[in-house]
Each structure stands twice: as structure tokens, then as C-alpha cells.
Design an enzyme around this catalytic site. Structure first.
Site, mmCIF file in Angstrom:
data_model
loop_
_atom_site.group_PDB
_atom_site.id
_atom_site.type_symbol
_atom_site.label_atom_id
_atom_site.label_comp_id
_atom_site.label_asym_id
_atom_site.label_seq_id
_atom_site.Cartn_x
_atom_site.Cartn_y
_atom_site.Cartn_z
ATOM 1 N NE ARG A 277 41.190 34.341 66.415
ATOM 2 C CZ ARG A 277 39.959 33.285 66.856
ATOM 3 N NH1 ARG A 277 39.791 32.843 66.428
ATOM 4 N NH2 ARG A 277 39.538 33.937 67.959
ATOM 5 N N GLY B 98 41.118 31.840 44.227
ATOM 6 C CA GLY B 98 41.121 33.572 44.488
ATOM 7 C C GLY B 98 40.648 33.377 46.036
ATOM 8 N NE ARG C 86 42.919 31.185 40.523
ATOM 9 C CZ ARG C 86 42.432 32.407 41.282
ATOM 10 N NH1 ARG C 86 43.211 33.642 40.158
ATOM 11 N NH2 ARG C 86 41.625 32.585 40.834
ATOM 12 N NE ARG D 257 44.962 31.967 69.233
ATOM 13 C CZ ARG D 257 44.530 32.949 69.433
ATOM 14 N NH1 ARG D 257 42.629 32.873 69.059
ATOM 15 N NH2 ARG D 257 45.034 34.116 69.050
ATOM 16 C CG ASP E 114 35.130 22.491 43.150
ATOM 17 O OD1 ASP E 114 34.462 22.665 42.453
ATOM 18 O OD2 ASP E 114 34.945 20.947 43.810
ATOM 19 C CG ASP F 146 31.847 27.613 42.807
ATOM 20 O OD1 ASP F 146 32.038 28.349 41.293
ATOM 21 O OD2 ASP F 146 32.226 28.172 43.514
ATOM 22 N NE ARG G 148 36.754 32.543 36.144
ATOM 23 C CZ ARG G 148 37.601 32.804 36.657
ATOM 24 N NH1 ARG G 148 38.896 33.069 36.087
ATOM 25 N NH2 ARG G 148 39.027 32.408 37.835
ATOM 26 C CG MET H 268 33.609 39.131 41.330
ATOM 27 S SD MET H 268 34.973 38.168 42.306
ATOM 28 C CE MET H 268 36.318 39.645 41.171
ATOM 29 N NE ARG I 41 20.538 59.342 35.690
ATOM 30 C CZ ARG I 41 21.626 59.775 36.080
ATOM 31 N NH1 ARG I 41 22.222 59.680 36.909
ATOM 32 N NH2 ARG I 41 22.029 60.979 34.849
ATOM 33 C CB THR J 278 35.442 29.728 45.894
ATOM 34 O OG1 THR J 278 34.899 31.070 45.243
ATOM 35 C CG2 THR J 278 34.752 29.131 46.186
ATOM 36 C CB ILE J 279 33.229 35.470 47.152
ATOM 37 C CG1 ILE J 279 33.683 35.638 45.328
ATOM 38 C CG2 ILE J 279 34.521 35.587 47.878
ATOM 39 C CD1 ILE J 279 33.829 37.295 45.301
ATOM 40 C CG ASP J 280 32.571 32.276 42.481
ATOM 41 O OD1 ASP J 280 33.219 31.776 41.645
ATOM 42 O OD2 ASP J 280 31.940 33.604 43.008
HETATM 43 O O1 F6P Z 1 36.449 32.208 42.181
HETATM 44 C C1 F6P Z 1 36.287 33.420 42.931
HETATM 45 C C2 F6P Z 1 36.257 34.763 41.573
HETATM 46 O O2 F6P Z 1 36.173 35.814 41.959
HETATM 47 C C3 F6P Z 1 35.359 34.193 40.693
HETATM 48 O O3 F6P Z 1 34.260 34.621 41.039
HETATM 49 C C4 F6P Z 1 35.659 35.744 39.748
HETATM 50 O O4 F6P Z 1 35.815 35.161 38.695
HETATM 51 C C5 F6P Z 1 37.412 35.456 40.025
HETATM 52 O O5 F6P Z 1 37.447 34.348 40.780
HETATM 53 C C6 F6P Z 1 38.187 36.322 39.726
HETATM 54 O O6 F6P Z 1 39.694 35.899 39.453
HETATM 55 P P1 F6P Z 1 40.711 36.604 39.712
HETATM 56 O O7 F6P Z 1 40.971 36.964 41.347
HETATM 57 O O8 F6P Z 1 41.726 35.692 39.391
HETATM 58 O O9 F6P Z 1 40.562 37.949 38.815
#
Ligand code: F6P
Length: 332
Positions: free
Chosen positions: A26, A16, A77, A30, A108, A134, A176, A174, A167, A130-132
Site C-alpha cells: 500500500r 515466508g 519460493r 501511494r 535474505d 534475523d 528455523r 517459529m 502442569r 520476516t517474522i524471524d
Molecule cells: O522464515 C520465516 C519462517 O516462518 C520460519 O520461522 C519458519 O521456519 C519458516 O518460515 C517456515 O517456512 P514455510 O512457510 O515454507 O513452511
């Protein structure tokens, strides 16, 4: 430690994408230049190495990219790379291009691929992106801060209209398999409740009672933040309606969290990581992931890095409990 002079390295982005990947590319280019090393961009991750899909990096490729989201090298991937035949094709590309090393930017899964390539004799370095957030070997992964700030900005906007209409909003972010993003954002937006994969959901306690306590403290709008790995915001919205009769509005932030300009933290971290990965190669080291730990940068051997676990700091729930306006006074 190798005394072979590194002349040419490859860099690829895999898995991702994450804001800040371009800042890594970059920095690699450099820094390689600075050490007299040529750098080759491998496009489309490991699949690009199999297909020989590359671009020689130069100033035109990286210029004005430090603040751009996404990756100019694309990402993909690659199931084929998980096969011995695929890896042999990748090795052939490394030989054809005369690559003395490959820097793999991703998560990973990317590092597992890098480990396999190193077992075929190609020196590798990994950079966590990765934005997670993790990845167990590093305190921080490139993209996390940018994604959190994107989500916070979106939720701040949602809160305006939820407050106006009194409300309940259920927002899916995100993550997963991990709740780092959800819990960080939840604290930052003063969420009524945060649901993460790491904590088994007790819907009554973690959602309904939190809303009821908020209402009892005079609040008339509610914000539920749920990591995608903890459940579906749509289903949670339906269950809240069944339990409380209100009609929640559901927002799935999705891939907007993966785009946008990287924040300063991500640009700066990416730049440091890219620099240290190339510096390691130049000084004869390889086979590690560049990690942040206690504010510094360390090199963790890939096999060791892949075994490391990182656990959600659940005490952040205590903070959420204590400071959120839904607390019902002294800890029970
Ligand atoms: O691993 C980063 C991530 O953004 C997860 O948070 C998310 O579930 C997954 O990738 C989404 O994967 P894709 O971009 O393949 O739908």
C-alpha cells in the site's frame, strides 16, 4: 545515482509471508502515486516476474489492506529464478512491462535474488520482512512484532490452563535458524526456560534445573519456550517426562504466528519502509536495502547488507535469569 526519470516500478513479496507486507504494498503504491510513478504488483514473488504475473496497482487493490495479514500479491519460493535462464525470463518481463525498478520485500534469499536482477541492469530496492527478525543489516524486520504478540497471546492462554492443572507446557515457536522470536516472547511471558538455536542446549541445566528451581520457589506450573531451530517440543516433552515423571503438554504454534492483523508497529514500520524505498528511486538511488538502525531509516547496499550478521542479545538470558521466579538468589 541515476538521472533517468523513474516512470514505473514493480513490487513483489517473496519467501515466508509476514504481517505488514500488505502495508508495504500500500505504501509503495501511494508513495509512487505521490511521485508521479506508476506501480505494478508482481504476484508470487520472483516466479511471478519470470511468468509475467502482474497486476497494475490502484486504490482498489490496496484499499483496507494496511491492517490485513498475508500479502495480496501472494508469495512463493522460486528455484527457477536461481538459474540464469530464469533470470533472463525475469529480465524480459521487466523490459516488457517497462519497469524502471523493482522493490523486493522479503528476507535474505529475496535480497540475493534482487542482487542478481540488479546485475542484469534492473535497479532494485529491498525491504526486510520476516517474522524471524534475523536479517543482519536491520535492527527490525516487518512482521516480527505481530508474530511475537500472536505467540504471547497464545502462551498467555496456555498459562491459564497450565496454572489450573499445575502442569508443564512446552511451546514451540517459529525461528528455523534464529531465536529472536523465542527469546523476546520468553521474556514477555515469564517463561521458566527459553531454548534457542544460538545457545547449545544443556538439557539438565537449561530445562530440568530451571523447573526444579521454579518448584522450589513455590511455583507449580512451568512454561518452556523453544525455537523450532533449537529442537522439537515433542522430544523435549518426552525428556522432561523421563526426567521428572510429569506429563508435559506440548503446543507447536506453527504458522499461526505468520498470520493475523499486523500490529501498529508493523504497519507503521512497513509504511515508512515502503515510502523510503520509492523515495530513493525517485531521487535516483537504488541497489540498497531499507533498514532500521538506531530508530532511523538507512539505505544499506545489498552486497554489504548480505554480509552483515546480527547476533542474539544473549544478555537477555541474564535478565531472564535475574527476574524469572526460578532464580535461586544471588548470581552464582
Ligand atoms: O522464515 C520465516 C519462517 O516462518 C520460519 O520461522 C519458519 O521456519 C519458516 O518460515 C517456515 O517456512 P514455510 O512457510 O515454507 O513452511
Amino acid at each position: 545515482m541515476s538521472d533517468k526519470k523513474i516512470k514505473r516500478i514493480g513490487v513483489l513479496t517473496s519467501g515466508g509471508d509476514a504481517p505488514g507486507m500488505n502495508a508495504v504494498i500500500r505504501a509503495v503504491y501511494r508513495t509512487a502515486n505521490y511521485f508521479g510513478i506508476q506501480s505494478i504488483g508482481i504476484r508470487r514473488g520472483w516466479q511471478g516476474l519470470i511468468n509475467g504475473d502482474f497486476v497494475v496497482l490502484n486504490d482498489d487493490v490496496v484499499r483496507h489492506t494496511v491492517g490485513r495479514g498475508g500479502t495480496v500479491l501472494y508469495t512463493a519460493r522460486s528455484p527457477e529464478f536461481m538459474t540464469e535462464a530464469g533470470r533472463q525470463k525475469a529480465l524480459a518481463t521487466c523490459k516488457m512491462l517497462g519497469l524502471d525498478g523493482v522493490i523486493a520485500v522479503g528476507g535474505d534469499g529475496t535480497f540475493r535474488g534482487a542482487l542478481e536482477l540488479s546485475r542484469l541492469g534492473v535497479p532494485v530496492m529491498g525491504i526486510p520482512a520476516t517474522i524471524d527478525n534475523d536479517i543482519g543489516c536491520t535492527n527490525y524486520t516487518i512482521g516480527f512484532d505481530s508474530a511475537c504478540n500472536t505467540a504471547i497471546d497464545c502462551i498467555d492462554k496456555l498459562r491459564d490452563t497450565m496454572q489450573s492443572h499445575e502442569r508443564c507446557s512446552v511451546v514451540e515457536v517459529m525461528g528455523r535458524h534464529a531465536g529472536f522470536l523465542a527469546l523476546y516472547v520468553g521474556l514477555a511471558v515469564d517463561a521458566t526456560s527459553v531454548l534457542v538455536p544460538e545457545r547449545e542446549m544443556d538439557f539438565e541445566q537449561h530445562v530440568i534445573e530451571r523447573i526444579q528451581n521454579a518448584r522450589l520457589s513455590g511455583i507449580t506450573h512451568f512454561m518452556i519456550v523453544v525455537a523450532e531451530g533449537a529442537g522439537s517440543a515433542v522430544e523435549i516433552g518426552h525428556k522432561i517426562k523421563e526426567s521428572l515423571g510429569m506429563d508435559p503438554r506440548v503446543t507447536v504454534l506453527g504458522h499461526i504466528q505468520r498470520g493475523g492483523a499486523p500490529t501498529g508497529r508493523d504497519r507503521e514500520t512497513a509504511t515508512r519502509m515502503g515510502y523510503y524505498a520509492v523515495k530513493a528511486f525517485a531521487e535516483g538511488r537504488s541497489g540498497s536495502v531499507i533498514c532500521t538502525r538506531e530508530g532511523g531509516i538507512v539505505e544499506t547496499p545489498i552486497e554489504e547488507a548480505l554480509k552483515m550478521q546480527k547476533h542474539l542479545q544473549m544478555e537477555r538470558y541474564d535478565i531472564l535469569e535475574a527476574i524469572s521466579s526460578t532464580s535461586t538468589g544471588i548470581k552464582q
